[in-house]
Design an enzyme around this catalytic site. Sequence first.
Site, short mmCIF file in Angstrom:
data_model
loop_
_atom_site.label_atom_id
_atom_site.label_comp_id
_atom_site.label_asym_id
_atom_site.label_seq_id
_atom_site.Cartn_x
_atom_site.Cartn_y
_atom_site.Cartn_z
N ASP A 1 0.84 -1.20 -0.06
CA ASP A 1 0.09 0.07 0.02
C ASP A 1 0.81 0.99 -0.16
O ASP A 1 1.68 1.41 1.13
CB ASP A 1 -0.90 -0.01 1.25
N ASN B 1 -0.22 4.58 -0.29
CA ASN B 1 -1.04 5.83 0.19
C ASN B 1 -1.57 5.53 1.59
O ASN B 1 -2.28 6.35 2.01
CB ASN B 1 -1.93 6.31 -0.99
N ASP C 1 -4.06 3.87 2.73
CA ASP C 1 -5.44 3.77 2.79
C ASP C 1 -5.71 2.27 3.43
O ASP C 1 -7.07 1.83 3.44
CB ASP C 1 -6.35 4.03 1.79
N ASP D 1 -1.97 -1.25 -3.82
CA ASP D 1 -2.50 -0.68 -5.15
C ASP D 1 -1.27 -0.46 -5.96
O ASP D 1 0.02 -0.94 -5.68
CB ASP D 1 -2.64 1.01 -4.57
N ASP E 1 -5.04 -10.10 -15.86
CA ASP E 1 -6.17 -11.26 -15.67
C ASP E 1 -7.12 -10.62 -16.44
O ASP E 1 -7.83 -9.68 -16.26
CB ASP E 1 -6.44 -11.35 -13.91
N ASP F 1 -9.25 -16.00 -17.01
CA ASP F 1 -9.94 -16.79 -15.93
C ASP F 1 -11.11 -17.59 -16.25
O ASP F 1 -11.97 -17.19 -17.25
CB ASP F 1 -10.51 -15.54 -14.78
N GLU G 1 -6.80 -20.44 -17.71
CA GLU G 1 -7.23 -21.05 -16.33
C GLU G 1 -8.31 -22.01 -16.61
O GLU G 1 -9.37 -21.43 -17.05
CB GLU G 1 -7.58 -19.97 -15.30
N HIS H 1 -4.20 -17.24 -5.41
CA HIS H 1 -4.99 -16.43 -4.60
C HIS H 1 -6.29 -17.07 -4.17
O HIS H 1 -6.86 -16.75 -3.36
CB HIS H 1 -5.37 -14.89 -5.36
N ASP H 2 -6.42 -18.25 -4.99
CA ASP H 2 -7.51 -19.23 -4.41
C ASP H 2 -7.19 -20.41 -3.74
O ASP H 2 -7.85 -21.22 -3.52
CB ASP H 2 -8.03 -19.69 -5.75
#
Length: 566
Positions: A24, A26, A28, A32, A101, A209, A268, A341-342
């Site tokens: 990150d 910034n 928040d 990003d 992606d 995907d 995928e 990520h899965d």
Amino acid sequence: MSIDQPAWWTSAVVYQVYPRSFADSNGDGMGDLGGVLGKLDYLAELGVDVLWLSPIYESPQHDNGYDISNYQEIDPVFGTLEEFDTLLAGVHERGMKLVMDLVVNHTSNRHPWFIESASSRENPKRDWYWWRDAREGFAPGERGAEPANWGSAFSGPAWTLDPTSGQYYLHLFAPEQPDLNWENREVRGAVYSMMNWWLDRGVDGFRMDVVNFLSKNPALPDGTVPAGQLWGDGSPHFLSGPRIHEFLSEMALAVFDGRDADLITVGEMPGVTIEDAKLFTDPARREVDMVFQFEHVSLDQGPGGKWDYRGLDLLDLKTSWNRWQKGLAETGWNSLYLNNHDQPRLVSRFGDDAGFRYESATLWAALLHLHRGTPYIYQGEELGMTNVPFTSVDDFQDLESVNWFREATTELGVTESAALAALRIMSRDNARTPVQWSDAPHAGFTSGTPWLAVNPNYTTVNADADRASEKSVYRFYQQLIALRHDNEVVRLGRFEMQQEDHPTLYAFTRTLGAQVIRVLGNVSGNELVLPDLQETGGSPGLVLGNYDAGSPDRLRPWEVRILESN
């Protein structure tokens, strides 16, 4: 592709960035594009060749960006198109490529295409999505009125009623992710135009995907209802469906024909068979460069599916990987991965994240990277990041996890404690906690409050500590990547499994001409006395291992050795 003219990606290693959890810039609490830009030197030092960015398009973020409302804008949570261009230039300056992606099986229900489609039955875009009347004999909204009995990947039915028009629309994932109707030529044309826009901007390809879901049986028939489930399995009617090869060939012609040969396309493909994979990745057919398949990451699941965790039997994995290595040996190409990520964290799922975290993390890395195919590294994997000690269902944010917990505990008779135990092991949130950069607050990921809590072990498991350690997972990955870059046997050598029936030894050779690489891995926490292995070539020398020199006839817990002879 041939041995004489191998494609560039045979020697490449891909690194997946899940932007919201990477870095990150910034404060928040959300990762990003600025955060990715700030870590490019880290990635270049690691040695990776390709960055795969999980979706950064404009999105309501119902499924963390896999529900896209505008394909040609960056979501403000990640930055702007100008920041993307800066990132892309930074990637290219460091000799790396950037892959987007591509999610075109479905869109967000807030995409202008769907808003138009849903506005009336007469709208010109009505047929851009799958709309159907209620099942005959049922009134819209009744239980069982769904046009087919398919279940959604995120629990519940794969159909949602639109009360305005009185029809249902299909969504293989969340109701907020309606499926595009690829039977419609206009849909395909709009997707190809968007893809060309990104390639013209300078991106180097796409990871597509669930791309083998695009072609559905237009009849949308009912599926068989598995034991203990509420909804039918529609997959026989959309996995590698009747027109999928036609669609991918058309895509290649409309998007990639005449462009730089250094582009890359990754499909995928859940549920893909080896025979289909050979067709998809045969260079002569020009569909995709490689498949991303799921067979091996389903082997620790019982008949109840993902949440019915049974643990890994190494013999099952050896059988699966051997089949894929043999099946694609002459034609085709596979993606090599154990994390993304899965999937939950590799070292917790298949290794020992307590007593032998370094050893088991590096063993699995070596076994994976020494196979034939293109290896993928998921952010934090190169640091040996682990699963998270979640204490309550309230700790989870993943849509799939939360929906399943609710359905399991209210309709399937699963106790809350059993459901929570399953989530701790298999939830996608295990992979989505922020990358642990340092022992600073929030692991150096953000100066604010992170969108998902950092794993509490960040004070000891982090990039700064690992890279300074004598037992560095990062440095081991560096060496594996360099080995693929430098050694033709790793890229293209013939694969041969050894000791197929041994319960804890994973042993194989890679051979090219007179050169032989042998890989020996002890997939257990106990010492292993090596059985007799048929030697090929001359006396082998150690190329890489995760222990100091030891006895030649035994392997220590989670030890791996890569040996080479000429």
